[in-house]
Design a protein around this motif. Structure first.
Motif, PDB file in Angstrom:
ATOM      1  N   GLY A   7       0.822  -1.216   0.000  1.00 59.62           N
ATOM      2  CA  GLY A   7       0.000   0.000   0.000  1.00 59.62           C
ATOM      3  C   GLY A   7       0.854   1.262   0.000  1.00 59.62           C
ATOM      4  N   ASP A  61      -1.596  -7.560  -5.313  1.00 58.50           N
ATOM      5  CA  ASP A  61      -2.663  -7.598  -4.311  1.00 58.50           C
ATOM      6  C   ASP A  61      -2.174  -8.377  -3.089  1.00 58.50           C
ATOM      7  OD1 ASP A  61      -5.011  -8.158  -2.874  1.00 58.50           O
ATOM      8  OD2 ASP A  61      -6.212  -8.477  -4.689  1.00 58.50           O
ATOM      9  N   ILE A  62      -2.325  -7.819  -1.889  1.00 60.77           N
ATOM     10  CA  ILE A  62      -1.869  -8.557  -0.690  1.00 60.77           C
ATOM     11  C   ILE A  62      -2.662  -9.849  -0.472  1.00 60.77           C
ATOM     12  CG2 ILE A  62      -0.880  -6.578   0.548  1.00 60.77           C
ATOM     13  CD1 ILE A  62      -3.456  -6.644   2.349  1.00 60.77           C
ATOM     14  N   PHE A  83       0.594  -1.491   5.028  1.00 54.78           N
ATOM     15  CA  PHE A  83      -0.315  -0.343   4.999  1.00 54.78           C
ATOM     16  C   PHE A  83      -1.553  -0.650   4.151  1.00 54.78           C
ATOM     17  CE2 PHE A  83       3.838   1.711   5.576  1.00 54.78           C
ATOM     18  CZ  PHE A  83       3.562   2.659   6.548  1.00 54.78           C
ATOM     19  N   GLU A  86      -8.403  -0.874   2.370  1.00 50.08           N
ATOM     20  CA  GLU A  86      -9.464   0.073   2.025  1.00 50.08           C
ATOM     21  C   GLU A  86      -9.600   0.933   3.275  1.00 50.08           C
ATOM     22  OE1 GLU A  86     -11.043   0.596  -0.741  1.00 50.08           O
ATOM     23  OE2 GLU A  86     -10.182  -1.090  -1.846  1.00 50.08           O
ATOM     24  N   VAL A 125      -0.195  -2.063  10.270  1.00 54.74           N
ATOM     25  CA  VAL A 125      -0.619  -0.689  10.582  1.00 54.74           C
ATOM     26  C   VAL A 125      -2.132  -0.658  10.790  1.00 54.74           C
ATOM     27  CG1 VAL A 125      -0.658   1.692   9.753  1.00 54.74           C
ATOM     28  CG2 VAL A 125       1.302   0.217   9.230  1.00 54.74           C
ATOM     29  N   LYS A 156     -10.662  -3.768  10.319  1.00 61.61           N
ATOM     30  CA  LYS A 156      -9.336  -3.514  10.899  1.00 61.61           C
ATOM     31  C   LYS A 156      -9.182  -4.281  12.217  1.00 61.61           C
ATOM     32  CE  LYS A 156      -6.570  -1.047   9.510  1.00 61.61           C
ATOM     33  NZ  LYS A 156      -5.463  -1.251   8.516  1.00 61.61           N
ATOM     34  N   CYS A 179      -3.080   4.080  15.254  1.00 59.96           N
ATOM     35  CA  CYS A 179      -2.854   5.521  15.226  1.00 59.96           C
ATOM     36  C   CYS A 179      -4.170   6.272  15.058  1.00 59.96           C
ATOM     37  CB  CYS A 179      -1.909   5.862  14.077  1.00 59.96           C
ATOM     38  SG  CYS A 179      -1.349   7.565  14.121  1.00 59.96           S
ATOM     39  N   GLN A 187      -2.765  13.167   0.972  1.00 61.13           N
ATOM     40  CA  GLN A 187      -3.966  12.467   1.462  1.00 61.13           C
ATOM     41  C   GLN A 187      -5.074  12.594   0.428  1.00 61.13           C
ATOM     42  OE1 GLN A 187      -5.716  13.757   5.258  1.00 61.13           O
ATOM     43  NE2 GLN A 187      -6.267  11.615   5.645  1.00 61.13           N
ATOM     44  N   HIS A 224       3.402  10.022  12.526  1.00 60.68           N
ATOM     45  CA  HIS A 224       2.946   8.625  12.492  1.00 60.68           C
ATOM     46  C   HIS A 224       4.015   7.731  11.862  1.00 60.68           C
ATOM     47  CE1 HIS A 224      -0.273   5.541  10.934  1.00 60.68           C
ATOM     48  NE2 HIS A 224       0.496   5.022  11.857  1.00 60.68           N
TER      49      HIS A 224
HETATM   50  P1  NAD Z   1      -5.024   5.062   1.484  1.00 58.37           P
HETATM   51  O1  NAD Z   1      -6.427   4.694   1.149  1.00 58.37           O
HETATM   52  O2  NAD Z   1      -4.530   6.435   1.169  1.00 58.37           O
HETATM   53  O3  NAD Z   1      -4.026   4.047   0.777  1.00 58.37           O
HETATM   54  C1  NAD Z   1      -4.230   2.657   0.749  1.00 58.37           C
HETATM   55  C2  NAD Z   1      -3.252   2.041  -0.250  1.00 58.37           C
HETATM   56  O4  NAD Z   1      -3.424   0.614  -0.224  1.00 58.37           O
HETATM   57  C3  NAD Z   1      -3.499   2.497  -1.696  1.00 58.37           C
HETATM   58  O5  NAD Z   1      -2.263   2.788  -2.323  1.00 58.37           O
HETATM   59  C4  NAD Z   1      -4.158   1.274  -2.345  1.00 58.37           C
HETATM   60  O6  NAD Z   1      -3.921   1.182  -3.743  1.00 58.37           O
HETATM   61  C5  NAD Z   1      -3.510   0.145  -1.562  1.00 58.37           C
HETATM   62  N1  NAD Z   1      -4.306  -1.095  -1.554  1.00 58.37           N
HETATM   63  C6  NAD Z   1      -5.637  -1.220  -1.298  1.00 58.37           C
HETATM   64  N2  NAD Z   1      -6.007  -2.521  -1.387  1.00 58.37           N
HETATM   65  C7  NAD Z   1      -4.873  -3.222  -1.663  1.00 58.37           C
HETATM   66  C8  NAD Z   1      -4.590  -4.612  -1.844  1.00 58.37           C
HETATM   67  N3  NAD Z   1      -5.557  -5.543  -1.768  1.00 58.37           N
HETATM   68  N4  NAD Z   1      -3.309  -4.986  -2.113  1.00 58.37           N
HETATM   69  C9  NAD Z   1      -2.320  -4.048  -2.221  1.00 58.37           C
HETATM   70  N5  NAD Z   1      -2.541  -2.737  -2.078  1.00 58.37           N
HETATM   71  C10 NAD Z   1      -3.796  -2.321  -1.794  1.00 58.37           C
HETATM   72  O7  NAD Z   1      -4.854   4.751   3.037  1.00 58.37           O
HETATM   73  P2  NAD Z   1      -3.973   5.480   4.145  1.00 58.37           P
HETATM   74  O8  NAD Z   1      -4.760   6.598   4.725  1.00 58.37           O
HETATM   75  O9  NAD Z   1      -2.616   5.719   3.596  1.00 58.37           O
HETATM   76  O10 NAD Z   1      -3.912   4.335   5.245  1.00 58.37           O
HETATM   77  C11 NAD Z   1      -2.857   3.371   5.245  1.00 58.37           C
HETATM   78  C12 NAD Z   1      -3.061   2.416   6.409  1.00 58.37           C
HETATM   79  O11 NAD Z   1      -3.067   3.141   7.630  1.00 58.37           O
HETATM   80  C13 NAD Z   1      -4.396   1.668   6.369  1.00 58.37           C
HETATM   81  O12 NAD Z   1      -4.156   0.350   6.804  1.00 58.37           O
HETATM   82  C14 NAD Z   1      -5.284   2.418   7.354  1.00 58.37           C
HETATM   83  O13 NAD Z   1      -6.235   1.561   7.909  1.00 58.37           O
HETATM   84  C15 NAD Z   1      -4.255   2.861   8.370  1.00 58.37           C
HETATM   85  N6  NAD Z   1      -4.585   4.076   9.130  1.00 58.37           N
HETATM   86  C16 NAD Z   1      -4.960   5.226   8.478  1.00 58.37           C
HETATM   87  C17 NAD Z   1      -5.207   6.396   9.218  1.00 58.37           C
HETATM   88  C18 NAD Z   1      -5.604   7.686   8.536  1.00 58.37           C
HETATM   89  O14 NAD Z   1      -5.911   8.647   9.241  1.00 58.37           O
HETATM   90  N7  NAD Z   1      -5.584   7.775   7.222  1.00 58.37           N
HETATM   91  C19 NAD Z   1      -5.100   6.362  10.611  1.00 58.37           C
HETATM   92  C20 NAD Z   1      -4.723   5.172  11.246  1.00 58.37           C
HETATM   93  C21 NAD Z   1      -4.457   4.050  10.488  1.00 58.37           C
END
Ligand code: NAD
Ligand code: TDX
Length: 339
Positions: A7, A61-62, A83, A86, A125, A156, A179, A187, A224
């Motif tokens: 991700g 894809d993970i 990371f 969705e 994460v 999650k 976090c 973002q 973070h």
């Molecule tokens: P984001 O939606 O901006 O990015 C997610 C990324 O994962 C994208 O690049 C997408 O293409 C990729 N992805 C989705 N499904 C995939 C799959 N099956 N295989 C491979 N890649 C895949 O998300 P973000 O805001 O960067 O969040 C990243 C991580 O941090 C997530 O796990 C989220 O739950 C966690 N998180 C986010 C926040 C926040 O405030 N944004 C806070 C705490 C935790």
């Protein structure tokens, strides 16, 4: 360290890769990203050029076990930071299925591939949303019971429990980090801060759910990412670490701050129907991460917010690239005539 980052084309993952390549000149990163609507290779365009030979990208894809195993073996990787997810609560309300597939099945598949290959470090994460919602007082600690309220947070929480089982059952060295709400460059503008900023700049209405009094604890994405790097290098296998930003704000206060920055009037705000299952308040107690990892957030919200909004103002090409077709369809489907 030689890392598989999944991700890494998303918001936090791309900021993490930038920091890891910059801070550790020995590091090598394989970024496996499925490139969903939220995955944007442009987030890393400059970084890739600055670190030749230390970064490879795989569109993957993970939830694809054999490809994950092949990448781990092919590049002799010894650490994983997951990371990939969705990540947007509102989309999980429209359609939970992709959330279960990636955030639960994908998380388990990646654990299985990493176990088979044998890695020394693994960070999963996660988020404060797994704890549910707080009243007016108190904060989540790592021992707060999990009580997720949205399909996103339930997916999650499921993955966090699978990580726990992987450690207990197979002695797998997984660490879970949770976090609070991130903000910063890159973002995707479905999330509160970039969404409201871009709308305000176009003099469009700003839809606040409910009474606008829901509280989030905001943390700059670089704080973070530093926490995740610390967990990767120093974390205890099997541990869970909370990260927070010491910046509780209600949504109306955040939007007012954005309006002040833009020089736009408060009359743009619209109070609209609440998000179903909307968590009222999040706050994070992160003394464990402070004691064991030396984590503390360094940037004040006001300073970080100003820098973030300036980043969006300075990057109109990036904004144009992510706010076309599919984005507009989602806005129409979710907000309809609310905006
Ligand atoms: P984001 O939606 O901006 O990015 C997610 C990324 O994962 C994208 O690049 C997408 O293409 C990729 N992805 C989705 N499904 C995939 C799959 N099956 N295989 C491979 N890649 C895949 O998300 P973000 O805001 O960067 O969040 C990243 C991580 O941090 C997530 O796990 C989220 O739950 C966690 N998180 C986010 C926040 C926040 O405030 N944004 C806070 C705490 C935790
Ligand atoms: O149009 C909006 N109106 C509104 O009032 C939007 C998009 C949001 N909100 C409110 C809902 C929340 O109370 O703003 C707050 C923040 O909303 P989001 O940006 O959607 O974030 P949130 O639901 O808090 O979840 C985020 O933080 C934890 C991330 O999206 C998750 O990935 C992360 O795990």
């Amino acid at each position: 360290m030689r890392l598989l980052v999944t991700g890494g084309c998303g918001f936090i993952g791309s900021n993490f890769i930038r920091m890891a390549l910059r801070d550790d000149p020995e590091s090598f990163i394989c970024n496996a990203d499925k490139l969903t609507y939220a995955g944007n290779p442009a987030n890393l365009a400059r970084t890739v050029k600055e670190h030749p030979g230390r970064y490879v990208f795989a569109k993957a894809d993970i939830a694809d076990h054999d490809t994950m195993l092949r990448l781990l073996e092919e590049h002799s990787l010894d650490g994983v930071v997951n990371f990939a997810a969705e990540s947007h609560v509102d989309r999980s309300i429209i359609d939970p299925a992709p959330f279960i597939r990636t955030n639960v099945l994908g998380a388990q598949t990646l654990l299985a591939a990493a176990s088979k290959h044998g890695v020394s470090r693994y960070v999963h994460v996660s988020t404060d949303e797994v704890y549910g919602s707080l009243g007016e007082k108190g904060a989540f600690s790592e021992t707060t019971p999990l009580a997720p309220n949205s399909p996103y947070s339930a997916s999650k929480a499921a993955a966090d429990l699978i990580c726990r089982a992987w450690h207990k059952t197979y002695a797998f060295p997984v660490i879970v980090t949770r976090c609070s709400n991130n903000y910063g460059p890159c973002q995707f503008p479905e999330k509160l801060i970039p969404f409201m900023y871009l709308r305000a700049m176009r003099d469009e209405s700003l839809p606040l759910y409910g009474d606008g009094g829901n509280v989030r604890d905001w943390i700059h994405v670089e704080d973070h990412c530093r926490g995740i790097l610390l967990a990767l290098l120093k974390g205890r296998p099997g541990a869970v670490y909370n990260f927070g930003g010491n910046a509780e704000r209600d949504n109306l206060a955040v939007v007012r701050e954005i309006l002040r920055f833009c020089g736009k009037p408060e009359s743009l705000v619209r109070f609209v129907a609440d998000r179903p299952g909307h968590d009222r308040r999040y706050a994070m107690e992160y003394s464990l991460a402070a004691e064991e990892l030396g984590f503390s957030p360094s940037r004040s919200f006001e300073e970080g917010l100003g820098q973030t909004l300036r980043w969006y103002a300075d990057n109109p090409e990036w904004v144009r690239g992510v706010t076309s077709g599919a984005y507009l369809s989602f806005i129409q489907e979710w907000y309809g005539d609310k905006v």
